[in-house]
Every structure is written in structure tokens, then in C-alpha cells.
Design a protein around this motif. Structure first.
Motif, PDB file in Angstrom:
ATOM      1  N   LYS A  97      29.807  -2.437 -69.298  1.00 32.66           N
ATOM      2  CA  LYS A  97      28.883  -3.293 -68.547  1.00 32.66           C
ATOM      3  C   LYS A  97      29.357  -3.536 -67.123  1.00 32.66           C
ATOM      4  N   SER A  98      30.661  -3.418 -66.896  1.00 28.53           N
ATOM      5  CA  SER A  98      31.186  -3.643 -65.540  1.00 28.53           C
ATOM      6  C   SER A  98      31.214  -2.359 -64.715  1.00 28.53           C
ATOM      7  N   LEU A  99      30.746  -1.258 -65.299  1.00 27.33           N
ATOM      8  CA  LEU A  99      30.727   0.032 -64.602  1.00 27.33           C
ATOM      9  C   LEU A  99      29.311   0.360 -64.150  1.00 27.33           C
ATOM     10  N   ASN A 100      29.181   1.292 -63.222  1.00 28.80           N
ATOM     11  CA  ASN A 100      27.874   1.712 -62.713  1.00 28.80           C
ATOM     12  C   ASN A 100      27.623   3.198 -62.967  1.00 28.80           C
ATOM     13  N   LYS A 103      24.306   4.800 -62.293  1.00 30.19           N
ATOM     14  CA  LYS A 103      23.980   4.999 -60.879  1.00 30.19           C
ATOM     15  C   LYS A 103      24.811   6.122 -60.272  1.00 30.19           C
ATOM     16  N   ILE A 105      28.149   6.377 -60.411  1.00 35.32           N
ATOM     17  CA  ILE A 105      29.397   5.879 -59.827  1.00 35.32           C
ATOM     18  C   ILE A 105      30.439   5.703 -60.936  1.00 35.32           C
ATOM     19  N   ASP A 110      37.434   2.529 -61.365  1.00 36.66           N
ATOM     20  CA  ASP A 110      36.616   2.381 -62.573  1.00 36.66           C
ATOM     21  C   ASP A 110      37.285   3.062 -63.769  1.00 36.66           C
ATOM     22  N   THR A 172      28.323  10.858 -65.508  1.00 38.05           N
ATOM     23  CA  THR A 172      28.111  10.242 -64.195  1.00 38.05           C
ATOM     24  C   THR A 172      27.618  11.262 -63.181  1.00 38.05           C
ATOM     25  N   GLN A 175      23.885  11.752 -62.931  1.00 37.26           N
ATOM     26  CA  GLN A 175      23.075  10.639 -62.458  1.00 37.26           C
ATOM     27  C   GLN A 175      22.948  10.674 -60.943  1.00 37.26           C
ATOM     28  N   PRO A 177      22.908   8.773 -57.530  1.00 34.69           N
ATOM     29  CA  PRO A 177      23.271   7.476 -56.951  1.00 34.69           C
ATOM     30  C   PRO A 177      22.097   6.846 -56.217  1.00 34.69           C
ATOM     31  N   ASP A 178      22.069   5.516 -56.196  1.00 33.59           N
ATOM     32  CA  ASP A 178      21.056   4.821 -55.402  1.00 33.59           C
ATOM     33  C   ASP A 178      21.203   5.214 -53.941  1.00 33.59           C
TER      34      ASP A 178
END
Length: 184
Positions: A97-100, A103, A105, A110, A172, A175, A177-178
Motif C-alpha cells: 500500500k505504501s508503494l506506487n 503507476k 514506480i 521502494d 512495474t 505500467q 507512469p502518470d
């Protein structure tokens, strides 16, 4: 279909597929390590990936159901270790939950955070909860089950640190990235 239902359906499918893959990996890709009923497992790197992607509830259910099915179809249900697999999935999901990663990342910091969290999760689930439940439920000898639990915690942590990290890095990279699109 609205997004909330799609999300729920996606999670239910993830639980079903995840539990099936957990069973297959646990049944056919476990390497005994010389301690009775203790193996180097490929299930936990996969569980780490699924838990990081889908969260602690999905991870916990994949661990519970997958391990439960594996036990039922092999040597019989060993509920203390099934519960510990569920706890492991929840723990990995809480770290996730604390990772992205969704997105795109997953930085070096991390990776370190994830591996510290998964190590703590494995120690709690396998070196503390599983042996304690073995003693309480099955009246197993403490020295035997704590040895099994500590070896399992270390083997799972090693497998997740190597294979789990590789799986999460690979995910990752799939995915976007924003703000990755730029106007020419």
C-alpha cells in the motif's frame, strides 16, 4: 457496469486465479530444505506480487485459499500454516500500500522498504504465529516447530527478496507512469 463493480470482479478473479497458481506452485515447485515439512517455496514471491498489486485483503485470501487447497489435496489441512499464509498475504499487501507500482514506480528505496516489510511479515507469520499455533492446536514440540518456522521465514524471505522483487520490477515496467505523455 460501473468501476466499483469492475474492481470487485477483478479482485474476485484475482483471488481465484491467485489461489490456483499458489496451489500449483506449492504443489509442483517447492524445494525441500532438509527440515521436515519445510521447503523453499515459489508460492510466496507470487503471493507478494499479487498482494502488492491487489492489496492486503486479496493477498490474505489468496494465501488462505491457495495454501488450504494445497494442504487438502496433498497431505491434509494444517490450519496453523494456512492461517500463516493468509497473514503473509495481508502483510505483503500492507507493505504494498505504501508503494506506487501501479503507476510504474518501484525505486531502489521502494525495493529496500518492500524487502524490510516482507522480512518482518515472514518473521511474524512463520517464526511466531505458525509455531505458536502448532503448539496450541496440535500440541507439537516447541523446538521442532520453532525450527521449522524460523527456516520457513528465512527461506520465504530469501525467495521473496530475489524472485518477488524481480516479479514486482517486471510488473512495474508494464505500467505507465502518470504524466508520461508529453505534448509535442
Amino acid at each position: 457496469m460501473n468501476f466499483k463493480n469492475q474492481s470487485t470482479i477483478t479482485k474476485i478473479v484475482a483471488i481465484g486465479i491467485g489461489a490456483a497458481v499458489f496451489f500449483i506452485l506449492g504443489r509442483f515447485l517447492s524445494i525441500p530444505v532438509g527440515i521436515p515439512n519445510t521447503s523453499l517455496e515459489t508460492t510466496y514471491p507470487f503471493l507478494a506480487l499479487m498482494s502488492v498489486i491487489f492489496g492486503p485483503v486479496v493477498g490474505g485470501l489468496i494465501g488462505l485459499i491457495g495454501h488450504g487447497i494445497k494442504d487438502l489435496l496433498t497431505y491434509g489441512l494444517w490450519i496453523s500454516w494456512v492461517i500463516s499464509s493468509g497473514i503473509t498475504g495481508v502483510g505483503y499487501g500492507l507493505v504494498g500500500k505504501s508503494l506506487n507500482v501501479a503507476k510504474g514506480i518501484f525505486t531502489k528505496s521502494d525495493i529496500i522498504k518492500f524487502n524490510i516489510g516482507q522480512l518482518i511479515t515472514n518473521l511474524i507469520a512463520w517464526a511466531l504465529v505458525a509455531p505458536t499455533l502448532d503448539i496450541l492446536i496440535y500440541q507439537e514440540p516447541a523446538n521442532k516447530v520453532f525450527l521449522q518456522g524460523i527456516v520457513a521465514a528465512l527461506m520465504n524471505s530469501l525467495a521473496v527478496a530475489i524472485l518477488g522483487t524481480i516479479l514486482i520490477i517486471a510488473f512495474t515496467k508494464t505500467q505507465t507512469p502518470d504524466n508520461s505523455l508529453q505534448r509535442d
